[in-house]
Design a protein around this motif. Sequence first.
Motif, mmCIF file in Angstrom:
data_model
loop_
_atom_site.group_PDB
_atom_site.id
_atom_site.type_symbol
_atom_site.label_atom_id
_atom_site.label_comp_id
_atom_site.label_asym_id
_atom_site.label_seq_id
_atom_site.Cartn_x
_atom_site.Cartn_y
_atom_site.Cartn_z
ATOM 1 N N GLN A 82 57.056 3.697 33.750
ATOM 2 C CA GLN A 82 56.835 4.710 34.986
ATOM 3 C C GLN A 82 55.183 4.589 34.200
ATOM 4 O O GLN A 82 54.022 4.063 34.055
ATOM 5 C CB GLN A 82 56.937 5.446 35.553
ATOM 6 C CG GLN A 82 56.027 5.629 36.206
ATOM 7 C CD GLN A 82 56.072 5.436 37.408
ATOM 8 O OE1 GLN A 82 56.630 4.597 37.845
ATOM 9 N NE2 GLN A 82 54.395 4.755 38.095
ATOM 10 N N TYR A 84 53.568 3.128 31.037
ATOM 11 C CA TYR A 84 53.376 1.934 30.426
ATOM 12 C C TYR A 84 52.612 1.686 31.842
ATOM 13 O O TYR A 84 51.382 1.178 31.728
ATOM 14 C CB TYR A 84 54.995 0.957 30.587
ATOM 15 C CG TYR A 84 54.524 -0.207 29.244
ATOM 16 C CD1 TYR A 84 53.587 -1.104 28.496
ATOM 17 C CD2 TYR A 84 54.216 -1.370 31.087
ATOM 18 C CE1 TYR A 84 53.273 -1.766 28.486
ATOM 19 C CE2 TYR A 84 53.677 -2.406 30.533
ATOM 20 C CZ TYR A 84 53.592 -2.561 29.211
ATOM 21 O OH TYR A 84 52.821 -3.966 29.179
ATOM 22 N N ALA A 85 53.568 1.175 33.190
ATOM 23 C CA ALA A 85 52.743 0.452 34.391
ATOM 24 C C ALA A 85 52.077 1.634 34.910
ATOM 25 O O ALA A 85 50.240 0.725 34.747
ATOM 26 C CB ALA A 85 54.257 0.449 35.568
ATOM 27 N N ASP A 86 51.469 3.000 34.411
ATOM 28 C CA ASP A 86 50.467 3.447 34.788
ATOM 29 C C ASP A 86 49.189 3.360 33.735
ATOM 30 O O ASP A 86 48.651 3.266 34.681
ATOM 31 C CB ASP A 86 50.630 5.669 35.022
ATOM 32 C CG ASP A 86 51.747 5.538 35.948
ATOM 33 O OD1 ASP A 86 51.975 4.705 37.094
ATOM 34 O OD2 ASP A 86 52.551 6.890 35.692
ATOM 35 N N LEU A 89 48.303 -0.738 34.966
ATOM 36 C CA LEU A 89 48.001 -0.332 36.356
ATOM 37 C C LEU A 89 46.100 -0.161 36.101
ATOM 38 O O LEU A 89 45.423 -0.379 37.333
ATOM 39 C CB LEU A 89 48.298 -0.325 37.122
ATOM 40 C CG LEU A 89 50.090 -1.679 36.981
ATOM 41 C CD1 LEU A 89 50.570 -0.606 37.703
ATOM 42 C CD2 LEU A 89 49.120 -2.492 38.036
ATOM 43 N N LYS A 93 44.214 -3.116 37.849
ATOM 44 C CA LYS A 93 44.301 -2.724 39.508
ATOM 45 C C LYS A 93 42.979 -3.855 39.985
ATOM 46 O O LYS A 93 43.314 -4.385 40.732
ATOM 47 C CB LYS A 93 44.844 -2.170 40.456
ATOM 48 C CG LYS A 93 45.590 -2.033 41.811
ATOM 49 C CD LYS A 93 45.534 -0.118 41.475
ATOM 50 C CE LYS A 93 46.594 -0.591 43.345
ATOM 51 N NZ LYS A 93 46.995 0.592 43.393
ATOM 52 N N LEU A 101 52.924 -9.641 32.283
ATOM 53 C CA LEU A 101 53.735 -8.228 31.413
ATOM 54 C C LEU A 101 55.454 -8.983 30.577
ATOM 55 O O LEU A 101 55.485 -10.153 30.838
ATOM 56 C CB LEU A 101 54.066 -7.754 32.278
ATOM 57 C CG LEU A 101 53.661 -6.176 33.530
ATOM 58 C CD1 LEU A 101 54.115 -6.017 33.775
ATOM 59 C CD2 LEU A 101 52.484 -6.292 32.434
#
Length: 166
Positions: A82, A84-86, A89, A93, A101
Amino acid sequence: MSVADALQMLRDMARRRSLRIVGLHVHIGSQITRTEPIARAAQAIADLARTLADEGIRVEHLDVGGGLGIAYEPEQAVVSVQDYADAVLGAVKDTGIPLVLEPGRWIVAPAGVLVTEIVDMKRQARVLEDSLYVVAVAVQGTEGSLARGDLPRLAERHSRRDLDIR
């Protein structure tokens, strides 16, 4: 390569009719355990894509590489999926560009274990000066084989000495 050098190279490539720029890729490492470098790399590649788009050079994807570290020790801190994604993104985004990825060892490391023991070392002056020839014994297994205790039995079959497997 610096972002400035990459930008210049991409501009030069875009002028060549035989080349087509389809994506940008950044790889900052393979065992990243903090979000800051991931966020900085994602921001750099997103900013580069925006600059190129402003100049009429549009890319089809952004590849933020791998780097999602894994814990080698029980208490070792790692970046959650999470977080990493934050980090990624948050930077890319709003570009609207598809993302690639490369989770790397994060996805494959839990699939197995490789136990290796060096059983002998020999100097090889004839091959290369001061080179060392290393004889190793390796046994591959899965987490399940380690949990069942199969790995020590496999290791005994392949080694001249018992391995200390904890």
